[in-house]
Design an enzyme around this catalytic site. Structure first.
Site, PDB file in Angstrom:
ATOM      1  N   LYS A  95       0.845  -1.207   0.000  1.00 51.92           N
ATOM      2  CA  LYS A  95       0.000   0.000   0.000  1.00 51.92           C
ATOM      3  C   LYS A  95       0.874   1.249   0.000  1.00 51.92           C
ATOM      4  O   LYS A  95       0.606   2.219  -0.709  1.00 51.92           O
ATOM      5  CB  LYS A  95      -0.930  -0.003   1.229  1.00 51.92           C
ATOM      6  CG  LYS A  95      -2.037  -1.047   1.111  1.00 51.92           C
ATOM      7  CD  LYS A  95      -2.786  -1.261   2.413  1.00 51.92           C
ATOM      8  CE  LYS A  95      -3.806  -2.396   2.247  1.00 51.92           C
ATOM      9  NZ  LYS A  95      -4.488  -2.757   3.486  1.00 51.92           N
ATOM     10  N   GLN A  99      -4.390  -0.951   9.647  1.00 52.67           N
ATOM     11  CA  GLN A  99      -4.338  -2.304   9.093  1.00 52.67           C
ATOM     12  C   GLN A  99      -4.992  -3.292  10.074  1.00 52.67           C
ATOM     13  O   GLN A  99      -4.616  -3.357  11.245  1.00 52.67           O
ATOM     14  CB  GLN A  99      -2.875  -2.695   8.810  1.00 52.67           C
ATOM     15  CG  GLN A  99      -2.704  -4.044   8.153  1.00 52.67           C
ATOM     16  CD  GLN A  99      -3.294  -4.099   6.735  1.00 52.67           C
ATOM     17  OE1 GLN A  99      -3.184  -3.148   5.970  1.00 52.67           O
ATOM     18  NE2 GLN A  99      -3.931  -5.204   6.387  1.00 52.67           N
ATOM     19  N   ASP A 135     -10.709   3.303   4.062  1.00 53.92           N
ATOM     20  CA  ASP A 135     -11.198   1.923   3.990  1.00 53.92           C
ATOM     21  C   ASP A 135     -12.724   1.880   3.913  1.00 53.92           C
ATOM     22  O   ASP A 135     -13.309   0.811   3.719  1.00 53.92           O
ATOM     23  CB  ASP A 135     -10.740   1.134   5.226  1.00 53.92           C
ATOM     24  CG  ASP A 135      -9.495   0.303   4.931  1.00 53.92           C
ATOM     25  OD1 ASP A 135      -9.262  -0.001   3.743  1.00 53.92           O
ATOM     26  OD2 ASP A 135      -8.777  -0.044   5.883  1.00 53.92           O
TER      27      ASP A 135
END
Ligand code: NAP
Length: 288
Positions: free
Chosen positions: A54, A98, A121
């Site tokens: 990422k 994460q 997200d």
């Protein structure tokens, strides 16, 4: 006749190129480079690889990657403090925590703390609620990636029978909301669904997001259906999806492989969300 195989890597590369141009425009208009913050708690090897990818791809798209590593024994208060400081930091336009986090930390509570404007997200209750109401927000990356693949292959969704197997808040639920917004007739199946094979056979578009290797067999697929496999399962013979690819590809018209299907789209859509989040925050701050 066999199915056309969807090349997720190629579609993801197109999305990343689009994001790179969007980032360039943001920099030209506002003189600010979008900043994407990643937070990794602990040393889970798979999570380390995801975060590294990422970071690398966000930099390739022209963004600034700001990374925070916290030790596996970090406390909830420490994670909370970090998220609050990233929320307040104007150079950070996107925040990615994460998941999963170590057991002493409440991942849902930490996600709820993220400023919804920076929630790349798309997992905060506000963004999930906006999606359900058909309003503009930041959409969860994997479901957004599935929709992008369907769009890229001109799959007709209006009036189509779409079956989503799985109802997680990360994939199944937001995907069903997106398909509904695209005017498909959506059925959401799950572990308590009575006759899964029968339900799946109704589908013009069948999407598996389950986490059970090769659960969807050829007998469960209507000839000519579009089959999207979100599953990523580590098995003794390597990575496997939730679909029995070899058999189903002989029956479907279009199908994603694993790997190389939905997987690459998730990071591409994350970058897309980060660029859009930055664009919106900077536009809101700039004098009219
Ligand atoms: P999850 O939270 O474990 O949810 C799995 C869903 O599948 C649940 O709704 C569950 O039903 C349902 N289910 C389980 N067994 C079933 C069965 N035998 N028949 C019908 N439904 C069943 O998983 P997730 O986070 O949604 O992820 C699903 C899969 O996608 C996993 O393989 C994951 O690794 C993969 N994934 C891939 C990406 C990517 O980037 N490619 C991203 C995210 C996830 P209940 O609700 O009734 O328990």
């Amino acid at each position: 006749m066999g199915a056309r195989i969807i090349d997720g890597r190629a579609v993801a590369a197109e999305v990343r190129e689009r994001v790179r141009r969007q980032v360039q425009e943001v920099v030209e208009r506002h003189g600010v480079r979008p900043g994407l913050a990643t937070v990794l708690v602990g040393e889970d090897p798979a999570s380390q690889i995801y975060v590294r990818n990422k970071r690398r791809l966000s930099e390739e798209a022209g963004m600034v990657s700001i990374h925070h590593d916290l030790p596996a024994e970090a406390t909830q208060a420490e994670v909370e403090e970090l998220i609050r400081s990233l929320n307040a930091d104007e150079s950070v336009h996107g925040i990615l925590l994460q998941l999963p986090v170590p057991p002493q930390i409440d991942g849902d509570a930490m996600t709820r703390l993220i400023d919804p404007a920076k929630d790349v997200d798309g997992l905060t209750p506000l963004n999930a609620g906006l999606l359900l109401q058909g309003l503009d927000g930041l959409v969860s990356c994997t479901p957004a990636g599935v929709m992008e693949l369907l769009r890229a292959h001109d799959v007709e969704l209006e009036g189509a029978e779409a079956v989503v197997v799985g109802r997680s808040k990360l994939v199944g639920k937001p995907l069903a909301a997106l398909l509904l917004a695209a005017n498909a007739t959506v059925t959401q199946a799950h572990s308590r669904t009575r006759d899964l094979a029968e339900v799946c056979r109704r589908a013009d578009v069948l999407i598996a997001a389950v986490g059970v290797p090769r659960l969807v067999t050829a007998e469960m697929v209507r000839p000519g259906a579009v089959v999207i496999d979100v599953g990523v399962n580590r098995t003794a013979d390597g990575l496997a999806g939730d679909v029995d690819f070899e058999a189903v590809k002989e029956k479907a018209s279009l199908i994603t492989p694993v790997p190389g299907g939905v997987g690459p789209m998730t990071i591409a859509m994350l970058l897309q969300n980060a660029a859009t989040a930055a664009e919106r925050q900077l536009a809101a701050r700039s004098p009219r």
